[in-house]
Every structure is written in structure tokens, then in C-alpha cells.
Design a protein around this motif. Structure first.
Motif, PDB file in Angstrom:
ATOM      1  N   LYS A 164      -3.132   5.619   0.768  1.00  0.00           N
ATOM      2  CA  LYS A 164      -4.391   5.378   1.271  1.00  0.00           C
ATOM      3  C   LYS A 164      -5.436   6.319   0.604  1.00  0.00           C
ATOM      4  N   ALA A 165      -5.123   7.787   0.494  1.00  0.00           N
ATOM      5  CA  ALA A 165      -5.876   8.735  -0.317  1.00  0.00           C
ATOM      6  C   ALA A 165      -6.185   8.673  -1.503  1.00  0.00           C
ATOM      7  N   TYR A 195      -5.653   3.152  -2.650  1.00  0.00           N
ATOM      8  CA  TYR A 195      -6.679   2.745  -1.918  1.00  0.00           C
ATOM      9  C   TYR A 195      -7.864   2.854  -2.004  1.00  0.00           C
ATOM     10  N   THR A 196      -8.150   4.420  -2.086  1.00  0.00           N
ATOM     11  CA  THR A 196      -9.638   4.970  -2.365  1.00  0.00           C
ATOM     12  C   THR A 196      -9.994   4.652  -3.614  1.00  0.00           C
ATOM     13  N   GLU A 197      -9.229   4.705  -4.772  1.00  0.00           N
ATOM     14  CA  GLU A 197      -9.611   4.474  -6.113  1.00  0.00           C
ATOM     15  C   GLU A 197      -9.947   2.900  -6.290  1.00  0.00           C
ATOM     16  N   ARG A 205     -11.256   0.744  -3.667  1.00  0.00           N
ATOM     17  CA  ARG A 205     -11.632   0.250  -2.541  1.00  0.00           C
ATOM     18  C   ARG A 205     -12.650  -1.144  -2.773  1.00  0.00           C
TER      19      ARG A 205
END
Lengths: 215, 215, 215, 215
Positions: B19-20, B23-25, B27
Motif C-alpha cells: 500500500k505504501a 499502490y501509492t506510486e 494510485r
């Protein structure tokens, strides 16, 4: 068997890249896995959806997860009728032969299969009611879930049905005598989660599915 | 539904890591995929085996492959009998709704399901012949393949049967009217490959399966 | 130095996940630990075994435990002979430089090193008696323990030897003048425990090792 | 053996917390690992330092890593002299018995052992030169590394020596006939990394240690 085509070049290129890097770096381990057999810790049952790869979310490496993927991550009830049940075969192999320690059902938001089930059950997609609709007949598994969400406000029904797809599957898993025995003997455990593909979040079922809690 | 357990901590930690980072990269792309729907280029039918993740071999990113995984990557023949056919539902959804451009069946060496089929058909595993064996009934799909390899030298039979698991599935795919129509209209193409999990190599079927050529 | 390989991708991914979550959340503390130096409360001596991570069992956070891990959690007797003694160096550093308050020896069940020692001492593994066997020579440390269990009923010997691996190490720790001085001055204390990796239980030595009591 | 103390309450409490949560949630897997034996993919050789837990950095779960920890993550050269070599025993067990696929040496910044070695070799810590200094004699392993960094600018020497602690160990690993054989047969691979405990970063050795690259 005619009509076979060669693999598209973009896949061949990617495969060669994988072979020259990941495979080469891990050759020793891959060979051991091949020689000694797999010993996956968990079975994951998830959707075919191209946006939900548990291998990414859980950083799965080779040998860790036995993964069955079907439309809407459904498990039918136990039915030893001598017919072909691909999902039941996968569950049987995972529990009886591989003795996985965890059975994890992974649902997700924006699921086309679940949306289709909702449309079918609410009368909006009569074509899915036809005997010849494989998707319709497969989604019949989720009808008991629809009954439990149909009186919710309109906008809440599909999201609730996505969670029901997980709960119904978990309930059905417990109808398999070998699953029930393994769970009751503490040899395997059941887990239900839903992945929100928009926000990347994860909720898990607690209290037998009465509550869903952010992980 | 009782008997639900919380997700093991090691998976929760890995998920939070994903997620960190991933996913963040990504989004923005994940949100577009969620909003606009998936548009996968290919459907992959592969085995549940924990050592065969096509997401690795083909570097699959989110949204690229619609993936169905079952024991021994099998597809049954077309049977619109109103019963539940999870694999047929996945194929129907991929071809009719998603209109994938490729249908790729991925077999692999050291397949437990294929080995079980060979044992069953050669008389070495009578328990798999029982009506209640889900794995046995599922592997019935591959019986025609066994007939074609049973006269080979002993040591060659299982490897040949692993390839037959791909060919039989491709043949069965062509019994689905909507698959045949799409193939004949040039809207989708069929591909059969076998992955050697020991050596990391890949062979693909050519000449309708008469030859297997290293990719 | 050739023959170096890049880290496998799955570890790189996990590291990036840790960096983006645990490290980021604890950056201030990690930096203080780096700047001001470590001040661990305890030294733990445990086995290399992949199933026994005291960081899990005791919820160890960064900075808490100075951990030495070797085969079978053994400590040799004091021998200031000018030769290389990795374990003695670790003990010396922990007691003399770090002044840890506790020295905890953690044994475990199903220990491959202890089983090897039992096989060697009972004559079942002559290859371990060879001068060139590093494992054999290392397990020589536990020979006095074998003498104390060899007359027990067969089935009790290995479990008893697993406890002896802790007691012999504690006895040997007391042969180090600086350990004895610290213990007698009340500056550090000795603890011996055995972890049952099957049941997850923990027993600790009492009455100088005459009794083992569930924690 | 007198002088044994009961485990401090804070550890007992944490243990009970672990038992009630992590152990309980993973009981099935832990039991399988106990029954069937460990099959770790990698051996990690790292420092005892309380600030460097590879179980955190790599999200190690039970069964994944065989971990040897000593002062400054050192491996001595092969010396089959019949004396006790704890590190060599651990390497032998990992490679010959467990057949790990990776040997990973993990160094770190702010290493007290390396700083001590630098002080000793540069004449600033004569007490470490004494025959009775276990830390001094252990750090003798790193003297060849000191020779390679001693002409660097003062401020660069200790950081360079931290990397040498990894390289010297990797070089020494290759002096073990069974390690060399396994590496040359592609059955195991060598990896060298240094963890910056202040910034949380990781560098790995490339080109045989001539370059260190951020992971």
C-alpha cells in the motif's frame, strides 16, 4: 487442433527478461521447489479480475500461495455428485493433499461478476437467467447473498453483495467435510477479506462476518 | 458463520508495504482502472500451483491479464446444461464481455494434478476413480489426453500428458460457439505453452500441437 | 571477489515496504539509536533455526536485544587462548561493553543441532566425529550434557538434551570471569528457557536447572 | 548450576501476548514446520547489534531465514583444524544440510565491532591486541579489510571497513570447499549488503564489491 497462434512478441520479450533476471537469480530455489515439491502456506481464492493480483498485494513469491481464481471468488457448496467441480477440486487438493494452513477468500470492489449477479437477481438482466448463460449459472451460487442485501438502500446493495460473495464462499467451504474437519482440528483457518481496488484498502470480516474492519 | 480468523500478521505487514509503495506510486492508474473498468488484453488459464505465477513470468501489471487458475489448467468441453461451470463462466466472461484478444493456456511441468490423472488412468490410484473425488472427476477432462500418451515409453508419459492438458483444453475451448466464432473472426487467438519450472524454459505448441518449440 | 549476485527481487520489494512503513514511522527513534548508540537491555543467545525468532516471541523492537545466534544456542567454556571464539566475543561485548542486564539462553524443541549431537554421541553418526566436521566439533560443547541424559529412556533423551544445551551454556557462561563478576555483583542475571516450536509453549529452568516450569 | 533467575515479567507478558495472537493464528503452519522440518530459502549472516533485525527489514516470517548473528557479521576462512568454529558450523549446516539457495551477508553502519577493529588496527586500542580479548581476536578476521582501507582519508575509513566486513566474509565463504562447490554448481548464490541504520537505506555490492549500489 488447428488455429494455434504463436505467443505475441511482447510476452516473449517479457518472458526472456524474466528468464535472464528473476529466474537466473533464483534458479537454485526454483530447482529445489521443483525437486522437493511445493509446500504453500495458504490457499487463496480470488477473482479472475485483471486488477486484483494477490501476488502483488501480498508480495507473493514462488511457492507461497496456492491460488484458485474464478469469477467473483466463489466456492459452491459441497456436492459429491460425480460431476465436474473445478473449484471443489482445487479446495480438495489444497486441504487434503497440500494441507494448507490458511484458506483466504479475497473479494474486491467493482467486481463485474457481482454486479452481474445483482442485475440478474433484481430482474435487470434476464439474459443471465437463461440456462445457457455460464456466468448466470455460476453466479447462482451468490443468490443467498442477494437475499440478504436486497432490502438495503439501493446504493448499498452491490457493495454489500461483494462482501456476501466472500461470506457465502466461506459458509460453503464449511460444508465440505474435510474443510470442516481441518478447521475444527485447528489444522487450517478461514479468512475473508475484500480489497477496494480504487483506494487500495483492505477490510477483513470479523465476528463471523457481522463486522468488516480495515486492516 | 463463525470460525473466521484474522489475517496472519506477516500478510498484513506485506500488504501495508504494498500500500505504501506500489499502490501509492500507481494510485492514478489504479483509480482509472477502477472507474473506467478493466480492459485486459489476454485471458490466461493456468494452474493453481504455487510455483507458477504468470504474473511473474510475464511481468503482468494491474489490468493486463484476466487470469483463471484451476487444477491442471483445464477447460471442459462446452456443456450448456444449466449446471455450474466455473471455468466456462470465466471463458464466457473473458470472450463475450471483455473481448480479450488472446486466450493463453499455460501448462507446467511437475504438475500434481496431471500426475494424479496419470496415476488414476493407469490404475495406480483407484481412490481417484471414486465418485466423491473432486480431483478425480475434474481430471476426467484429461482422459482423452491419456489415451494419446499411454503407449509412449513409461518415462515420457507424464511429460506428454502435461502437454496434453494444454491441448485438450484448447480443443475444448473451440467447442464453445462464442470462442470458435471469435477465433474464426480473428477477434481472439489461441495459444498453448508449457512452463518448465525446473529450468525456467517455455515451449509453445505449433502446428496444432504436433510440435512444441522453445520460445 | 567475483560470484556476487544481486538480491532477489522479493526481498527488495519487502525491504521497500519496510522502508516506506516501519522505518518511516520510526525514523526519529532509529536516528537517535544511531546517534547515541545502542543500549540493549538483554543479550539473547538462540539458535539459527528459521522457526525460532525471538524477535517475534518477545515482540522485540529495534534497540532492545543484542542477539547472538548459532547452531543449538551453545556457549563454549572460557578459553583465553588467543584463538577465534565468535560466541565468546559476543558475550564479552554484551557484558563488558554494553553491560546488558540479562543473559538469556533460548533453546528449542526439534533442534537439528541437538539431534545431530545425540546421533554423534550415541554412535549413530560417525561422520560427525571426523575432525573436519564443523557441526560435529561445535556440538562437542554439548557432550557433557549427553553424559547426563544417556541413561534416560530412549524417547526422553533428545528432549532432555535440548534442555541440557541451555544448561551447559549457562554453566559455561559462569566460567567467564567477567560474567561471573557481573552476576555476583547483581549487574546481570542468567536465564534459561526452551521454546516448544510445535505448541508454542515456553518453559524456564528453575532451581539451577533441576526443574523446568511452564512460563 | 545456581544463579538462575526467572524471566523478567515484561518478557513473560509479551510472550503471552504472542502466544495468544500470532501463535494461535498460525498454529497450523507452525505445527507443520515442526513436523516436516524447516526449509529456509536463505541463510543470513548479520550482526548481533540490537538495531539490525533482518527479520524486520525483510519481513521474515517463521521458516524463511536461517540466521546466524555474530559480532560484525564475520565469517572466518576455512580451517578444518578440529577446533570449535561456531560460524563455520552454521555455514556448513545451512549449505550442506539445509541446502539454502542464498547466502546473504548483512553489514551495517555504526557497527561497534568494526569501529573496535579500526581502533585496534590503527593503534588506538592496544587492549584489543591482548591475547585474552575475545573481541580483538574475533576482529582479527577483518585485518585484511583494514589493510585495504587504511590509506583512505580518515573519515572514510570506518564506513569503508563496514563494507569490507561484508566483502572479507564473502571471500572467506568461498574458501569453504562445499560453499565454492555449491556456488559454482548454481545451487546457492552469494549476496552482500550494508544497511544504513540512520537513514534506513540499503546498498548492495556489485562487480565483486568494486561498487556499492543503492537497492
Amino acid at each position: 487442433m488447428h488455429n494455434l497462434s504463436p505467443l505475441p512478441q511482447y510476452l516473449i520479450k517479457r518472458y526472456h527478461g524474466w528468464k535472464a533476471t528473476s529466474y537466473t537469480e533464483n534458479r537454485a530455489w526454483f530447482r529445489r521447489l521443483a525437486t522437493e515439491g511445493q509446500r504453500p502456506r495458504a490457499m487463496v481464492i480470488s477473482c479472475c479480475d485483471s486488477r486484483v493480483h494477490v501476488t502483488s498485494i501480498f508480495g507473493a513469491d514462488s511457492g507461497e500461495f496456492f491460488i484458485h481464481r474464478n469469477i467473483a471468488n466463489l466456492v459452491p457448496a459441497y456436492a459429491p455428485d460425480g460431476l465436474q467441480h473445478g473449484t471443489s477440486a482445487a479446495v480438495e487438493y489444497a486441504v487434503a493433499a497440500l494441507k494448507v494452513a490458511h484458506l483466504i477468500v479475497v473479494g474486491h470492489t467493482n467486481c463485474g461478476g457481482v454486479a452481474g449477479c445483482h442485475a440478474m437477481c433484481s430482474g435487470a438482466a434476464p439474459e443471465l437467467e437463461e440456462k445457457t448463460s455460464f456466468v448466470g449459472r455460476w453466479m447462482d451460487i451468490l443468490r443467498p447473498g442477494y437475499e440478504r442485501v436486497k432490502d438495503l438502500p439501493e446504493a448499498d446493495q452491490v457493495p454489500a453483495l461483494e462482501r456476501e460473495a466472500v461470506l457465502v464462499s466461506l459458509e460453503n467451504l464449511m460444508t465440505f467435510p474435510f474443510v470442516r474437519a481441518a478447521v475444527e482440528a485447528g489444522e487450517t483457518s478461514l479468512h475473508g477479506i475484500v480489497h477496494d481496488i480504487t483506494e487500495g484498502t483492505l477490510v477483513q470480516a470479523e465476528d463471523g462476518g457481522k463486522r468488516w474492519v480495515t486492516v
